[in-house]
Every structure is written in C-alpha cells, then in structure tokens.
Motif scaffolding. Structure first.
Motif, PDB file in Angstrom:
ATOM      1  N   SER A  84     -49.942  52.648  26.861  1.00 13.22           N
ATOM      2  CA  SER A  84     -50.058  51.924  25.592  1.00 13.22           C
ATOM      3  C   SER A  84     -49.084  52.450  24.547  1.00 13.22           C
ATOM      4  O   SER A  84     -48.633  51.717  23.677  1.00 13.22           O
ATOM      5  CB  SER A  84     -51.487  52.021  25.051  1.00 13.22           C
ATOM      6  OG  SER A  84     -51.855  53.377  24.837  1.00 13.22           O
ATOM      7  N   GLY A  85     -48.729  53.743  24.621  1.00 12.26           N
ATOM      8  CA  GLY A  85     -47.818  54.337  23.648  1.00 12.26           C
ATOM      9  C   GLY A  85     -46.383  54.300  24.131  1.00 12.26           C
ATOM     10  O   GLY A  85     -45.922  53.301  24.688  1.00 12.26           O
ATOM     11  N   LEU A  86     -45.659  55.417  23.934  1.00 16.12           N
ATOM     12  CA  LEU A  86     -44.256  55.512  24.340  1.00 16.12           C
ATOM     13  C   LEU A  86     -44.067  56.788  25.153  1.00 16.12           C
ATOM     14  O   LEU A  86     -44.264  57.894  24.651  1.00 16.12           O
ATOM     15  CB  LEU A  86     -43.347  55.526  23.111  1.00 16.12           C
ATOM     16  CG  LEU A  86     -41.841  55.641  23.359  1.00 16.12           C
ATOM     17  CD1 LEU A  86     -41.346  54.548  24.299  1.00 16.12           C
ATOM     18  CD2 LEU A  86     -41.088  55.591  22.037  1.00 16.12           C
ATOM     19  N   ARG A  87     -43.701  56.627  26.417  1.00 20.63           N
ATOM     20  CA  ARG A  87     -43.522  57.744  27.334  1.00 20.63           C
ATOM     21  C   ARG A  87     -42.257  57.533  28.149  1.00 20.63           C
ATOM     22  O   ARG A  87     -41.946  56.414  28.564  1.00 20.63           O
ATOM     23  CB  ARG A  87     -44.726  57.866  28.256  1.00 20.63           C
ATOM     24  CG  ARG A  87     -44.585  58.929  29.356  1.00 20.63           C
ATOM     25  CD  ARG A  87     -45.847  59.041  30.187  1.00 20.63           C
ATOM     26  NE  ARG A  87     -46.934  59.622  29.396  1.00 20.63           N
ATOM     27  CZ  ARG A  87     -48.179  59.755  29.842  1.00 20.63           C
ATOM     28  NH1 ARG A  87     -48.510  59.300  31.042  1.00 20.63           N
ATOM     29  NH2 ARG A  87     -49.104  60.294  29.070  1.00 20.63           N
ATOM     30  N   VAL A  88     -41.537  58.622  28.387  1.00 18.95           N
ATOM     31  CA  VAL A  88     -40.325  58.582  29.213  1.00 18.95           C
ATOM     32  C   VAL A  88     -40.460  59.608  30.324  1.00 18.95           C
ATOM     33  O   VAL A  88     -40.805  60.768  30.072  1.00 18.95           O
ATOM     34  CB  VAL A  88     -39.068  58.867  28.369  1.00 18.95           C
ATOM     35  CG1 VAL A  88     -37.832  58.962  29.270  1.00 18.95           C
ATOM     36  CG2 VAL A  88     -38.864  57.780  27.316  1.00 18.95           C
ATOM     37  N   GLN A 102     -41.833  53.830  29.460  1.00 19.76           N
ATOM     38  CA  GLN A 102     -43.084  53.081  29.423  1.00 19.76           C
ATOM     39  C   GLN A 102     -43.497  52.933  27.969  1.00 19.76           C
ATOM     40  O   GLN A 102     -43.687  53.930  27.259  1.00 19.76           O
ATOM     41  CB  GLN A 102     -44.162  53.804  30.233  1.00 19.76           C
ATOM     42  CG  GLN A 102     -43.818  53.891  31.718  1.00 19.76           C
ATOM     43  CD  GLN A 102     -44.927  54.503  32.541  1.00 19.76           C
ATOM     44  OE1 GLN A 102     -45.086  55.718  32.569  1.00 19.76           O
ATOM     45  NE2 GLN A 102     -45.708  53.657  33.226  1.00 19.76           N
ATOM     46  N   ALA A 103     -43.601  51.689  27.533  1.00 21.17           N
ATOM     47  CA  ALA A 103     -43.856  51.426  26.118  1.00 21.17           C
ATOM     48  C   ALA A 103     -44.745  50.201  25.972  1.00 21.17           C
ATOM     49  O   ALA A 103     -44.402  49.116  26.448  1.00 21.17           O
ATOM     50  CB  ALA A 103     -42.540  51.190  25.371  1.00 21.17           C
ATOM     51  N   ALA A 104     -45.887  50.393  25.332  1.00 21.72           N
ATOM     52  CA  ALA A 104     -46.781  49.279  24.998  1.00 21.72           C
ATOM     53  C   ALA A 104     -47.069  48.393  26.208  1.00 21.72           C
ATOM     54  O   ALA A 104     -47.060  47.165  26.111  1.00 21.72           O
ATOM     55  CB  ALA A 104     -46.183  48.450  23.864  1.00 21.72           C
ATOM     56  N   GLY A 105     -47.327  49.006  27.358  1.00 24.12           N
ATOM     57  CA  GLY A 105     -47.681  48.248  28.554  1.00 24.12           C
ATOM     58  C   GLY A 105     -46.506  47.708  29.338  1.00 24.12           C
ATOM     59  O   GLY A 105     -46.703  47.006  30.330  1.00 24.12           O
ATOM     60  N   LEU A 106     -45.277  48.026  28.933  1.00 22.87           N
ATOM     61  CA  LEU A 106     -44.075  47.540  29.612  1.00 22.87           C
ATOM     62  C   LEU A 106     -43.354  48.699  30.292  1.00 22.87           C
ATOM     63  O   LEU A 106     -43.358  49.827  29.794  1.00 22.87           O
ATOM     64  CB  LEU A 106     -43.147  46.852  28.620  1.00 22.87           C
ATOM     65  CG  LEU A 106     -43.749  45.651  27.883  1.00 22.87           C
ATOM     66  CD1 LEU A 106     -42.868  45.251  26.710  1.00 22.87           C
ATOM     67  CD2 LEU A 106     -43.932  44.474  28.848  1.00 22.87           C
ATOM     68  N   ASN A 107     -42.705  48.407  31.426  1.00 24.83           N
ATOM     69  CA  ASN A 107     -42.006  49.427  32.199  1.00 24.83           C
ATOM     70  C   ASN A 107     -40.531  49.071  32.337  1.00 24.83           C
ATOM     71  O   ASN A 107     -40.193  47.992  32.831  1.00 24.83           O
ATOM     72  CB  ASN A 107     -42.638  49.574  33.587  1.00 24.83           C
ATOM     73  CG  ASN A 107     -44.059  50.108  33.518  1.00 24.83           C
ATOM     74  OD1 ASN A 107     -44.400  50.907  32.652  1.00 24.83           O
ATOM     75  ND2 ASN A 107     -44.907  49.656  34.441  1.00 24.83           N
ATOM     76  N   VAL A 108     -39.681  49.989  31.889  1.00 24.78           N
ATOM     77  CA  VAL A 108     -38.237  49.753  31.844  1.00 24.78           C
ATOM     78  C   VAL A 108     -37.530  50.902  32.555  1.00 24.78           C
ATOM     79  O   VAL A 108     -37.852  52.071  32.337  1.00 24.78           O
ATOM     80  CB  VAL A 108     -37.744  49.671  30.379  1.00 24.78           C
ATOM     81  CG1 VAL A 108     -36.233  49.470  30.327  1.00 24.78           C
ATOM     82  CG2 VAL A 108     -38.471  48.564  29.627  1.00 24.78           C
ATOM     83  N   LEU A 109     -36.545  50.576  33.382  1.00 26.82           N
ATOM     84  CA  LEU A 109     -35.693  51.582  34.010  1.00 26.82           C
ATOM     85  C   LEU A 109     -34.294  51.516  33.426  1.00 26.82           C
ATOM     86  O   LEU A 109     -33.763  50.419  33.198  1.00 26.82           O
ATOM     87  CB  LEU A 109     -35.603  51.358  35.520  1.00 26.82           C
ATOM     88  CG  LEU A 109     -36.751  51.820  36.409  1.00 26.82           C
ATOM     89  CD1 LEU A 109     -36.482  51.412  37.861  1.00 26.82           C
ATOM     90  CD2 LEU A 109     -36.965  53.328  36.318  1.00 26.82           C
ATOM     91  N   THR A 110     -33.683  52.683  33.208  1.00 30.82           N
ATOM     92  CA  THR A 110     -32.287  52.733  32.787  1.00 30.82           C
ATOM     93  C   THR A 110     -31.421  53.178  33.962  1.00 30.82           C
ATOM     94  O   THR A 110     -31.782  54.085  34.704  1.00 30.82           O
ATOM     95  CB  THR A 110     -32.094  53.713  31.620  1.00 30.82           C
ATOM     96  OG1 THR A 110     -32.432  55.039  32.046  1.00 30.82           O
ATOM     97  CG2 THR A 110     -32.964  53.331  30.431  1.00 30.82           C
TER      98      THR A 110
END
Length: 356
Positions: free
Chosen positions: A88-92, A103-111
């Motif tokens: 739910s928060g902001l984690r890397v 991982q941010a607000a329920g979304l998953n992003v890869l760089t």
C-alpha cells in the motif's frame, strides 16, 4: 545462368526518377524517424551543449589494454527477497545493477529488468553476473509496468523482456526508438515511447515523465545514438520515484531542470558505479561524488545508489562505489541513511534507514 565465382561481375546502377529515389531510400535511422529537435539531428540523438560521449576504437583499445581493472570476487553471497504481492505504501527491492522492483500503492513496476547471466548480445561472451538476482524471477509478484531507460545490454535485455511478457504481459514505457527494438524482439509487447519531458500515462494513477540524461545508446557499432536514453520520473499515489538511468554529470543543468519542472522526488534511484577510468567514462557515467551532487541538485528526500556491484563493466573495485559514496556523503554533511548503496535482495521502505 549462374555466373562462375571466379568471374568478376560489374553491375551498373540504374538511375531512378527523383520521386522514386526518396521513396526507395532506406531510412538513416532504423529505430526512429521524426523531425529534428534540440537533441535529435534527423539521424542521431545527442546531448545538447555537452561534451561528446563518442569514443574512438583507439580510445577503447587504450583503455582495455591498460591492464588496470581491479579483480572482483568470483562468488558473492546473496539472500534473495520474496516480495509481497502488493504494497500500500512505497517500497523498493534491489534486484541488481539497474533492476529494481518498485511497489507503490498496490502497483508493481520494474526498472531495466535483467535476469540474464550476461549483459551482452552473446550467451557466452561479455560481462557476467558477479552476484545472483536479489529476487528470483519466479518469485516476482504480478508486474504491471516495466520502465526502460535505454538500449544498452545491461539495461534492455530482450531475453528477460520475453519472459516477463510470457508471464505478466506488462505495459512497457521507454524513450524514443527503444520501442522499435522491443517490438521486433518481444512479440505482443505493449510499448509506450516518449521524448524527453514527455509524460506517459501508465494507468491506475501511475505516470512517468521521461527526463534527460547525459549518456548514449546502441545495440551494435552501426546504430550508435539511434535510440534515445532517459530517466523516468514516476508519479504514484504513494509518492514520487525518480529513476535517473545512466548519466554523466556534465554541467548538471538537466538535474536542476528536473527539480524546477517536476519537483523534488521522494526517492531518487541514482547510479554510483561503472565510472573508472574517468578520462573514458566521465561523460557517460557519474562517480559517487557526482551522484551526491545530483542528489543535492534535485533535493531528493532519500536516495538509493544503483548501477554497481553486479556486472564488472569498468575498472574500479566492486566495493569502491559504496565506499566512495560514504566518503562523498560525509564531505557534503549528508546523513548516510538518506542515500544508501542498494544491495541485491535489499528491501527499502521510504523513510526507512536500513534494508529489511
């Protein structure tokens, strides 16, 4: 009738009408065709009003035969993380090099996802991993978005992108020209491409603005600077994350413009490695002291040091970026908890000083 191989053959070119000459001429840039701009001359991208990143073959040979590269450890222990499905928060979570799970607000992003053993176009040649990925590929949560900074092999790995497409089918966002590379290599990939300062909507309250970087890009010797390079300023409901991408420092104007145009990021992902020797690398990769200057330029709340310790691309020792970052932070009177050298398997929450 076939011509014997020993017989020279002379073919006279056929003159085409002028209107057909243009129609049949191959485009000079194989990835992107667009109007010239302040950083595109109609054929190749460039860094406006900055030193050239181009290096001659003689320069490359001078570096490679200098024999000054440090020895890296052959085996480095890693404890892979097992990410939660959604945060739910902001984690890397650091995977390695420039690959991070945001991982941010329920979304998953890869760089810049790279799970391959080598950062190379060849399976058996080129820089190999010094440390395993900080997340096993099969332990990834569902991936919604992939951010790509440029097309160098340590950042755009088509083998990994194909695996992600097969399992997750993420939206992929990248600078101009890189979409042509991904489209050709990853069937069915959903690509969004943009220019510097362009904002791409990624869905569910997520968007990225592509930010300038002082770098270059290619896949082969024949396509140098035909695809653009950039950072990503990611806006999420849980905060902002600036993924700087690969960059030199130059005059620092681009980073001050990020602060002026987009605001100070909550978290900056700043490269700190692959910087020696400076005579060869300074126009394309920052060193740790320059990384701290970027941190100050954008007034980031917190930062993680990336692009170090996974692939030996340059001459410095593996731990040199981490140690030099600590020295640079001390010289700038910045608490070390605000700018941490991220390690594979490390999990970093906004405002947390150490990995979980």
């Amino acid at each position: 009738m076939p011509v014997p191989s020993a017989c020279p053959v002379s073919v006279r070119p056929v003159a085409l009408p002028r209107r057909l000459r243009y129609r049949w001429r191959m485009p000079r840039n194989r990835y992107y065709q667009g109007p010239p701009s302040d950083h595109f001359d109609g054929e190749r991208f460039f860094n406006p009003e900055q030193p050239s990143t181009d290096r001659s073959l003689l320069d490359l040979l001078r570096w490679r035969f200098s024999g000054k590269a440090a020895d890296w450890p052959r085996e480095i222990a890693v404890t892979p993380a097992r990410p939660e499905p959604r945060i739910s928060g902001l984690r890397v979570t650091m995977v390695g090099h420039s690959t991070l799970l945001i991982q941010a607000a329920g979304l998953n992003v890869l760089t810049d996802p790279v799970w391959s053993e080598r950062a190379s176009p060849f399976a058996a040649l080129g820089p190999g991993r010094a440390i395993a990925p900080g997340i096993a590929f099969d332990d990834l949560p569902s991936i919604d978005v992939v951010l790509i900074s440029h097309c160098h092999y340590d950042h755009l790995d088509v083998a990994t992108l194909r695996r992600l497409q097969a399992v997750h089918q993420p939206l992929m966002a990248m600078p101009l020209g890189n979409d042509a590379i991904v489209d050709a290599a990853v069937p069915g990939a959903r690509c969004l491409a943009g220019d510097w300062w362009e904002t791409l909507t990624l869905g569910d309250g997520l968007e990225t603005t592509l930010t300038p970087a002082y770098h270059w890009a290619n896949r082969w010797p024949t396509d140098v600077r035909m695809a653009l390079w950039s950072g990503h300023f990611l806006r999420t409901p849980a905060g902002t994350v600036w993924f700087v991408g690969d960059t030199g420092y130059a005059d620092g104007a681009a980073f001050r413009h990020v602060r002026e145009r987009l605001g100070a990021p909550d978290l900056a992902l700043i490269p700190i490695g692959a910087y020696e020797p400076r005579w060869f690398m300074s126009d394309q990769h920052v060193n740790p002291s320059e990384a701290v200057r970027i941190f100050n330029d954008v007034e980031a709340r917190q930062a993680l040091g990336i692009h170090w310790g996974t692939f030996q691309l340059t001459d410095e020792a593996r731990d040199a970026p981490r140690l030099a970052l600590a020295t640079a932070l001390s010289a700038a009177s910045i608490p070390p908890r605000r700018f941490v050298a991220a390690v594979p398997g490390g999990v970093y929450d906004l405002d947390e000083a150490t990995s979980c």
